[in-house]
Design an enzyme around this catalytic site. Structure first.
Site, PDB file in Angstrom:
ATOM      1  N   ARG A   1       0.824  -1.239   0.000  1.00 31.06           N
ATOM      2  CA  ARG A   1       0.000   0.000   0.000  1.00 31.06           C
ATOM      3  C   ARG A   1       0.848   1.276   0.000  1.00 31.06           C
ATOM      4  O   ARG A   1       0.437   2.310   0.505  1.00 31.06           O
ATOM      5  CB  ARG A   1      -0.980   0.032   1.188  1.00 31.06           C
ATOM      6  CG  ARG A   1      -1.925  -1.152   1.228  1.00 31.06           C
ATOM      7  CD  ARG A   1      -2.919  -1.183   0.082  1.00 31.06           C
ATOM      8  NE  ARG A   1      -3.675  -2.416   0.089  1.00 31.06           N
ATOM      9  CZ  ARG A   1      -3.394  -3.484  -0.699  1.00 31.06           C
ATOM     10  NH1 ARG A   1      -2.394  -3.444  -1.564  1.00 31.06           N
ATOM     11  NH2 ARG A   1      -4.126  -4.568  -0.631  1.00 31.06           N
TER      12      ARG A   1
ATOM     13  N   SER B   1     -10.953  -0.031   3.997  1.00 32.39           N
ATOM     14  CA  SER B   1     -10.233  -0.395   5.220  1.00 32.39           C
ATOM     15  C   SER B   1      -9.573   0.839   5.820  1.00 32.39           C
ATOM     16  O   SER B   1      -8.841   1.549   5.132  1.00 32.39           O
ATOM     17  CB  SER B   1      -9.139  -1.418   4.902  1.00 32.39           C
ATOM     18  OG  SER B   1      -9.729  -2.579   4.385  1.00 32.39           O
TER      19      SER B   1
ATOM     20  N   GLU C   1      -4.480   3.253   6.818  1.00 35.45           N
ATOM     21  CA  GLU C   1      -4.311   3.244   5.362  1.00 35.45           C
ATOM     22  C   GLU C   1      -4.916   4.549   4.798  1.00 35.45           C
ATOM     23  O   GLU C   1      -4.407   5.144   3.866  1.00 35.45           O
ATOM     24  CB  GLU C   1      -5.059   2.027   4.811  1.00 35.45           C
ATOM     25  CG  GLU C   1      -4.914   1.822   3.331  1.00 35.45           C
ATOM     26  CD  GLU C   1      -5.453   0.449   2.905  1.00 35.45           C
ATOM     27  OE1 GLU C   1      -5.223  -0.546   3.617  1.00 35.45           O
ATOM     28  OE2 GLU C   1      -6.114   0.400   1.861  1.00 35.45           O
TER      29      GLU C   1
END
Ligand SMILES: Cc1cc2nc3c(=O)[nH]c(=O)nc-3n(C[C@H](O)[C@H](O)[C@H](O)COP(=O)(O)OP(=O)(O)OC[C@H]3O[C@@H](n4cnc5c(N)ncnc54)[C@H](O)[C@@H]3O)c2cc1C
Length: 331
Positions: free
Chosen positions: A175, A231, A306
């Site tokens: 990510r 998320s 995130e």
């Protein structure tokens, strides 16, 4: 924002420009105050014009796609928000190689690839962002990330330099990528214009079946009926080792249904925070802080976000960094 800057951008060839644009209209959480200047260029020349304007005016700049991984401040943004718009969505195929522009909607890209009989990005089915956002976030699912399929990325720096990065120059990791750095020298901050992917020829129907399977699984798992940002916390390997994936950790800490204002930890999936209606960025940050604190009390580790927070003056950081709780992880 002083009015000469407004006047200047009004007459610039920059694409669609609006003033005081509500940022909640440009993110999946439906949260965020007004942006002083909101611009949607439809070509590279217009992007370069905006970058020159921003540099000369000394204004904060943030680049967004579909805002599906962003929390905008309640105060909005005191500079220029640049959104790669729908017109920036070209897609071309040459054998098993594909080029796509940064504004292309990922569900559209996934459908195009299935239609072309090209496999390798099915895992991105259901990710509601732009291709540029997907590359910047190195997004994906089912233990895959888009970076695995990238050949090269064409980008322009905030200073206006055009450059093509080979995959090994993109600093892809879980990510993360070179393209999501939110601060620092304009010469080191990049906008993804387009990228090339290398895929694998496969049967169209097999690809479609896999995409439909993934979409059905996501519909069963995620709270897609309320505004959310996917998320909230990353799946850190060290924390995973200790206590499992973030959704399980938050659930095991007994936090499903925990609420601050209009923001609530989803009853369906504990790594999602949903907007019940009227949630503010402050509500979400307070909730993130509370979750982190209670999780830390239980397992001794800090969950990191995130989701990125876009501050009114141009900060762009993981939301955990502005949640009023420590940012260092303890093992
Ligand atoms: C329901 C839901 C499910 C999700 N599921 C997943 C999932 O399974 N896997 C996953 O990885 N993510 C998931 N996400 C998060 C999100 O969709 C991805 O991170 C997506 O790739 C972000 O794309 P975006 O266009 O919305 O980017 P934005 O949210 O607009 O921006 C995210 C970051 O990318 C930067 N950025 C955006 N465009 C560019 C560009 N052209 N050049 C340089 N930087 C850019 C921004 O500055 C920011 O730092 C989900 C989100 C939602 C709402």
């Amino acid at each position: 924002m002083h009015s000469p800057a407004r006047k200047r951008i009004r007459v610039l060839d920059a694409g669609a420009v609006t003033f005081g644009e509500p940022l909640k209209e440009h993110c999946s959480w439906r949260i965020g105050g007004p942006a002083d200047i909101f611009v949607q260029p439809s070509g590279e020349g217009q992007i370069v014009n905006v970058l020159r304007f921003v540099g000369e005016e000394g204004l904060p700049l943030v680049v967004i796609g579909r805002g599906t991984n962003l929390l905008f401040a309640d105060e909005g943004f005191r500079g220029v928000v640049l959104k790669l718009g729908k017109r920036f969505s070209d897609f071309s195929v040459d054998g098993a190689s594909v080029r796509a522009q940064g504004g292309l909607w990922v569900p559209r890209l996934v459908k195009n690839l299935a239609d072309e009989g090209l496999s390798g990005l099915e895992h991105a089915a259901g990710i509601p962002g732009s291709f540029g956002g997907l590359v910047a976030m190195n997004g994906g699912s089912l233990r895959h990330s888009v970076g695995e399929r990238i050949v090269d990325v064409r980008a322009v720096s905030f200073a206006g330099e055009l450059r093509t990065f080979r995959r090994d120059e993109c600093a892809f990791s879980y990510r993360r990528s070179l393209f999501q750095l939110g601060a620092g020298d304009p010469g080191n901050r990049w906008i993804v214009l387009e990228a090339a992917l290398e895929l694998v020829p496969a049967d169209r129907n097999d690809i479609r079946r896999e995409v439909l399977r993934i979409l059905a699984e996501r519909r069963g798992k995620f709270p897609l009926d309320l505004p959310n940002c996917g998320s909230v916390f990353t799946n850190d390997p060290a924390v995973y080792e200790l206590a499992g994936p973030p959704g399980k950790i938050v659930e095991d800490t007994g936090l499903k249904g925990l609420r601050v204002g209009g923001a609530e930890v989803s009853h369906r999936h504990a790594n999602f925070i949903v907007n019940l209606g009227g949630a503010t960025a402050s509500d979400v940050l307070a909730l993130v802080g509370e979750i982190r604190k209670r999780v830390h009390d239980r397992i001794g580790a800090w969950l990191e976000c995130e989701v990125r927070y876009v501050g009114a003056e141009g900060t762009l950081v993981p939301a955990s960094e502005v949640s009023g709780t420590p940012i260092r992880r303890e093992k």
